[in-house]
Write a protein that holds these residues in place. Structure first.
Motif, mmCIF file in Angstrom:
data_model
loop_
_atom_site.group_PDB
_atom_site.id
_atom_site.type_symbol
_atom_site.label_atom_id
_atom_site.label_comp_id
_atom_site.label_asym_id
_atom_site.label_seq_id
_atom_site.Cartn_x
_atom_site.Cartn_y
_atom_site.Cartn_z
ATOM 1 N N LEU A 502 35.328 -22.509 128.615
ATOM 2 C CA LEU A 502 36.226 -22.064 126.891
ATOM 3 C C LEU A 502 37.182 -23.240 126.923
ATOM 4 C CD1 LEU A 502 36.141 -18.262 127.722
ATOM 5 C CD2 LEU A 502 34.788 -18.802 125.722
ATOM 6 N N GLU A 503 38.272 -23.312 127.726
ATOM 7 C CA GLU A 503 39.274 -24.182 127.629
ATOM 8 C C GLU A 503 38.760 -25.598 126.973
ATOM 9 O OE1 GLU A 503 41.973 -22.306 130.558
ATOM 10 O OE2 GLU A 503 40.905 -24.545 131.622
ATOM 11 N N ASP A 504 37.797 -26.149 127.273
ATOM 12 C CA ASP A 504 37.472 -28.019 127.195
ATOM 13 C C ASP A 504 36.787 -27.587 125.616
ATOM 14 O OD1 ASP A 504 39.002 -27.904 129.507
ATOM 15 O OD2 ASP A 504 37.356 -28.405 130.851
ATOM 16 N N GLU A 505 36.046 -27.126 125.535
ATOM 17 C CA GLU A 505 34.868 -26.920 124.828
ATOM 18 C C GLU A 505 34.942 -25.813 123.328
ATOM 19 O OE1 GLU A 505 30.959 -26.610 125.979
ATOM 20 O OE2 GLU A 505 31.779 -28.228 127.824
ATOM 21 N N VAL A 506 34.651 -24.883 124.291
ATOM 22 C CA VAL A 506 34.754 -23.914 123.025
ATOM 23 C C VAL A 506 35.851 -23.472 122.027
ATOM 24 C CG1 VAL A 506 34.689 -21.556 121.977
ATOM 25 C CG2 VAL A 506 32.699 -22.655 124.186
ATOM 26 N N LEU A 507 36.666 -23.086 122.697
ATOM 27 C CA LEU A 507 38.230 -23.203 121.068
ATOM 28 C C LEU A 507 38.573 -23.798 121.201
ATOM 29 C CD1 LEU A 507 39.265 -20.492 124.041
ATOM 30 C CD2 LEU A 507 38.207 -20.042 121.924
ATOM 31 N N LEU A 511 39.007 -24.424 116.939
ATOM 32 C CA LEU A 511 40.226 -24.320 116.222
ATOM 33 C C LEU A 511 40.353 -26.074 115.807
ATOM 34 C CD1 LEU A 511 42.289 -22.494 118.683
ATOM 35 C CD2 LEU A 511 41.024 -21.218 116.047
ATOM 36 N N ASP A 512 39.533 -26.528 115.700
ATOM 37 C CA ASP A 512 39.734 -28.172 115.622
ATOM 38 C C ASP A 512 40.104 -28.473 114.192
ATOM 39 O OD1 ASP A 512 39.946 -30.634 115.759
ATOM 40 O OD2 ASP A 512 37.718 -31.471 115.016
#
Length: 739
Positions: A502-507, A511-512
């Motif tokens: 979640l921290e490194d990829e999904v979020l 939000l990019d």
């Protein structure tokens, strides 16, 4: 009138011993004024205990992790007044039928809970989405407290019991989870582990010394030092925050080293008495020789524990500080109270014998000297055997999984374990460790709504996620928060991987380009961040502790090989202790024998704590053994005789001390805290390994193989290093080969 001749200083005749040093004189002073020293210790002890009772602080597990997303998310929630502020705990309910049938009792209980001191909010099971199981028989209320309830007085549990009494009367099972469950744990039998450790020590010392008076002296010194150290720790805890494990860890260390230090001093003193030295002079010589070794050993242990501050996490540093306090006070008691008691007993130290008393000088040339000679005849064989034993024990280390032990590992009868199991049955194990996603949107209005929808959709599609709540605004509408429930429990490796994903990829990917930022926080995320920080900084701890110990041994023993060998052998010893911990707790080999009913990861701070403590304790025995070897080397210049003589003179007392310390550590396996069990087993095993495989096999084998090179030190380095002589000996020219 003739001029008088100038004053001249006549050189001392050859063979004249050097004048007594400061420690020698201090030891004699303590022995001659024994009653003053004993009374002074009693007064200090009573004053420290009274001050601790009046102004001592409490112990609680609080820590911050600056720079981590978990900490930043928690800080944002606190800053913007989220309803997730404070410390949350669950009260879990179960009924034979639908909980809705008990609505009146539930509503009354929720109202009573809301009126308790320090309660910020209460969300009941019937009015909160997702707080009721599918069949309606299990539900949970979330209570948020202003402070961590685990630090409250136990009387607070009585108030909670009163608030939910009507529910229990209505045949509803009520269990407390989280930090409230920790507060509600049954009170442990205080002092049981200490009593068992002391009782074992009494038996070992009686067998080792054969005299009740000689066996009792180390016990008195150790107990006085421990009580004084814990009182000092309590006073310091009023100004600094110490973890809940601090007093237990401090007790283990203070009692263990206190017994060891007093034992070494008493053994040396009795050996001097046996050779005809008067009691007061024997006390002085004891402090000038073994007392110096105690100083170096205590400094080494304290230095290793202080190295925990290199982690950059105050919680870990203060745990090391707590143990260092009791170690230093134990050393102080040994260096003052022990010579005083020795002086008071005089030659009556062997009174009330249970068998023929054994002094240090006896047996130095029999069993242990024959063992030393055996190792000397086949050093390569014993070196290989020792390394093979440590290598086999270290095998499980390769699969070590570091994490956080959750309530699922608590004893089955504890309310926190009952609550954990009910939640798992009704909602899935992941509900015991939900994650909170905090989004700081860059825009407003429809842009924010779009961000909220995208975040929820991405979270729902993420493997390992069981459910996601709809993102909701904080009261000031500055942040969005959503709760993510993993498929698996908090201590499961897949949950740790989910947090990282979640921290490194999904979020970031979701939000990019939006300018918004997201954070994963909550108790489970904080524990994952804590683990990551400690794993990242463990190499720094190793480097700092090993480097400092290397320099200290270099200054003390004036030998490169001795210092390098000590560091390397201690690292191997620690690896073997790690391997045993992994095999028992993570692999489950014999875990049930220690009251652990399921496989658990190695608690995140255990490897760091074990390293500092084990390295320091290993250096204890290293100092005592090498000090006697070096003393013989300086007298004879014969390396073979030095190793054999040093091993023969110390093997019995080191073995006795190791049994005592091991019994102290292993007695704490009775603790209901799995982390304390883990530390107790790891430390106990490490002492056994160090006192047997390392001291009886590897150290003598390597020193036989190195020969005179053991004592080699480049001249330029010898000039740079300060001189620290643990046994008060004087370096004789020609006896140390230097480049």
């Amino acid at each position: 009138m003739t001029a008088s001749a100038p004053d001249t200083v006549c050189p001392a005749p050859p063979g004249t011993p050097p004048p007594p040093g400061a420690l020698h004189r201090f030891g004699r002073w303590c022995a001659r004024r024994a009653r003053r020293v004993i009374v002074a210790w009693l007064l200090v002890l009573v004053a420290a205990f009274a001050a601790d009772r009046a102004w001592g602080g409490a112990y609680e597990d609080e820590f911050s992790l600056p720079g981590t997303t978990a900490q930043e998310g928690a800080d944002l929630l606190r800053e913007h007044g989220s309803d997730l502020e404070g410390v949350g705990a669950q009260i879990v309910l179960r009924a034979d039928g639908p909980l809705a049938a008990h609505r009146a009792a539930i509503d009354d209980a929720m109202g009573e809970l809301a009126n308790l001191p320090d309660v910020l909010t209460v969300a009941g099971p019937l009015g909160t989405p997702g707080a009721l199981s599918t069949d309606g028989t299990i539900g949970y209320a979330t209570v948020r407290f202003a402070e961590n309830p685990a630090t409250f007085d136990r009387s607070y549990v009585d108030a909670v019991d009163t608030a939910v009494a009507e529910l229990r009367a209505d045949d509803v099972t009520v269990e407390y989870g989280g930090t409230l469950g920790q507060l509600a744990r049954p009170e442990a039998a205080h002092g049981l582990s200490e009593v068992i450790g002391l009782a074992t020590a009494v038996i070992v010392l009686l067998i080792g010394f054969g005299s009740t008076a000689a066996a009792g002296l180390p016990l008195v010194t150790a107990v006085v030092g421990l009580l004084g150290g814990l009182s000092v720790l309590g006073l310091i805890a009023a100004a600094f925050t110490f973890g809940s494990a601090a007093p237990t860890l401090a007790t283990m260390m203070g009692l263990g080293v206190g017994l060891d230090y007093a034992l070494f001093l008493t053994t040396r003193h009795r050996g001097l008495l046996a050779s005809g030295v008067p009691p007061e002079e024997a006390a002085g010589r004891t402090l000038a020789t073994s007392g110096r070794a105690v100083l170096v050993a205590a400094a080494t242990v304290a230095m290793a524990l202080a190295g925990l501050y290199a982690s950059g996490v105050a919680f870990i540093g203060t745990l090391g500080l707590a143990a260092a306090i009791t170690v230093l006070v134990a050393a102080l008691a040994s260096l003052t109270l022990t010579p005083a008691l020795l002086g008071l007993l005089g030659r009556r130290i062997d009174r009330w014998s249970v068998r023929r008393p054994v002094a240090e000088s006896e047996g130095a040339d029999d069993t242990w000297r024959r063992w030393a000679a055996t190792v000397g005849r086949r050093p390569w064989l014993f070196l290989t055997a020792g390394l093979l034993i440590l290598g086999v024990l270290s095998v499980p280390l390769a699969s070590m999984r570091i994490g956080h032990i959750d309530a699922g590992a608590s004893p089955a009868g504890y309310t926190e374990r009952q609550a954990y199991d009910l939640i798992s049955d009704g909602f899935g194990p992941g509900t015991n460790g939900p994650l909170t996603v905090v989004v700081a949107p860059a825009g407003s209005g429809k842009d924010t709504d779009r961000v909220a929808a995208d975040v929820r959709e991405s979270l729902q599609r993420t493997p390992g996620v069981a459910s996601v709540t709809r993102p909701a605004y904080t009261p000031d509408r500055a942040l969005l928060t959503a709760t993510v429930v993993p498929h698996h429990g908090p201590q499961d490796e897949s949950t740790t991987q989910l947090v990282h994903r979640l921290e490194d990829e999904v979020l970031p990917k979701t939000l990019d380009g939006t300018g918004s930022r997201a954070y994963v926080t909550g108790t489970t995320a904080v524990h994952v961040a804590f683990r990551d920080v400690l794993v990242e900084r463990l190499p720094w701890i190793v480097a700092v502790v090993v480097g400092a110990a290397f320099l200290l041994l270099l200054c003390v023993f004036r030998s490169l090989l001795v210092a390098v060998k000590a560091a390397l052998l201690n690292l191997l010893s620690i690896s073997a202790a790690y391997g045993v911990v992994v095999a028992v707790f993570q692999w489950g080999w014999g875990g049930r024998l220690f009251g652990v009913t399921e496989s658990v990861p190695v608690e995140s701070y255990v490897p760091m704590m074990m390293f500092a403590i084990v390295f320091g304790l290993s250096m204890d025995y290293e100092v005592f053994l090498l000090a006697r070897i070096r003393e013989t080397w300086l007298e004879t210049g014969d390396n073979h005789e030095s190793v054999a003589g040093g091993l023969a003179a110390t093997a019995r007392v080191i073995s006795c001390a190791a049994i005592v310390m091991t019994s102290v550590f292993l007695a704490f396996l009775l603790s209901t805290n799995v982390v304390i069990k883990m530390l107790a087993l790891g430390l106990g095993v490490s002492v056994v390994i160090d006192a047997t495989v390392v001291r009886l096999l590897l150290v003598p084998a390597t020193m036989y193989l190195f020969g005179r090179a053991n004592w080699w030190l480049p001249r330029w380095l010898d000039r740079l290093l300060p001189r620290l002589d643990p046994e008060g000996t004087t370096v004789r020219s020609g006896q140390e080969s230097r480049a």
